[in-house]
Motif scaffolding. Sequence first.
Motif, mmCIF file in Angstrom:
data_model
loop_
_atom_site.group_PDB
_atom_site.id
_atom_site.type_symbol
_atom_site.label_atom_id
_atom_site.label_comp_id
_atom_site.label_asym_id
_atom_site.label_seq_id
_atom_site.Cartn_x
_atom_site.Cartn_y
_atom_site.Cartn_z
ATOM 1 N N LEU A 160 18.232 34.605 -11.532
ATOM 2 C CA LEU A 160 19.204 33.811 -10.088
ATOM 3 C C LEU A 160 19.956 33.247 -10.938
ATOM 4 C CD1 LEU A 160 19.738 34.329 -7.790
ATOM 5 C CD2 LEU A 160 18.335 32.626 -6.722
ATOM 6 N N VAL A 161 21.157 32.927 -11.392
ATOM 7 C CA VAL A 161 21.919 32.122 -12.762
ATOM 8 C C VAL A 161 22.787 31.948 -11.413
ATOM 9 C CG1 VAL A 161 23.032 32.093 -14.680
ATOM 10 C CG2 VAL A 161 20.849 33.734 -14.438
ATOM 11 N N PRO A 162 23.710 30.797 -12.132
ATOM 12 C CA PRO A 162 24.719 29.812 -11.158
ATOM 13 C C PRO A 162 25.700 30.265 -12.033
ATOM 14 C CG PRO A 162 23.977 28.342 -11.883
ATOM 15 C CD PRO A 162 23.011 29.037 -12.240
ATOM 16 N N THR A 163 26.874 30.763 -11.411
ATOM 17 C CA THR A 163 28.554 30.764 -11.965
ATOM 18 C C THR A 163 28.649 29.980 -12.794
ATOM 19 O OG1 THR A 163 29.058 31.771 -9.310
ATOM 20 C CG2 THR A 163 31.056 31.821 -11.097
ATOM 21 N N ARG A 164 28.518 28.758 -12.239
ATOM 22 C CA ARG A 164 29.336 28.506 -14.866
ATOM 23 C C ARG A 164 28.184 28.846 -15.629
ATOM 24 N NH1 ARG A 164 27.133 22.775 -13.695
ATOM 25 N NH2 ARG A 164 24.862 22.671 -13.215
#
Length: 179
Positions: free
Chosen positions: A22-26
């Motif tokens: 689960l990775v943030p867009t940035r």
Amino acid sequence: KAELQDMGKEESEGGMSTVEYLVPTRGMLGLRSALLTATRGTAIIDSVFDSYRPRIKGEIQGRDKGSLLAFADGSATTFGLEGAQDRGKLMISPNDEVYKGMIVGIHQRPGDLEVNVCKTKALTNMRSANKGITVGLQGSIEMSLDACVEYLAADEILEVTPSKFRMAKNPEMSGKKKK
């Protein structure tokens, strides 16, 4: 900055491992090129929007190399590019129009470096032993919109035109940095 969700091995694919994060867009910016480099092009990347969440605290690691910046306005010359290619990988070709502060390449070391890609060879009537020796240019890097966005640092801007993508140092940011 990501959360590991699942890790496993698929039996039917002959030893292929799967990893779900689960990775943030940035955090996704620049991930694709880094992952393909680390796996020598064998990674398969897929992303799907999960949800809106509060911003994860901390800094996302940026690039470790600087930029080659154009020293002056003008048209890039072969002679100027030959000198600049010793400093890093170029993103422009001969006869491309450049302006002061425009990013023309990737520096091989941290920190930015101004290079004179518009420099012309001095004309002289004197003979020289190495007059006919030319180094030759390596191919320039073709940057897509995604690659440009991945490359940008906090103090850089992207200029999008119908035919080109140009990156430059943000003059407003550099003015604040010097004061």
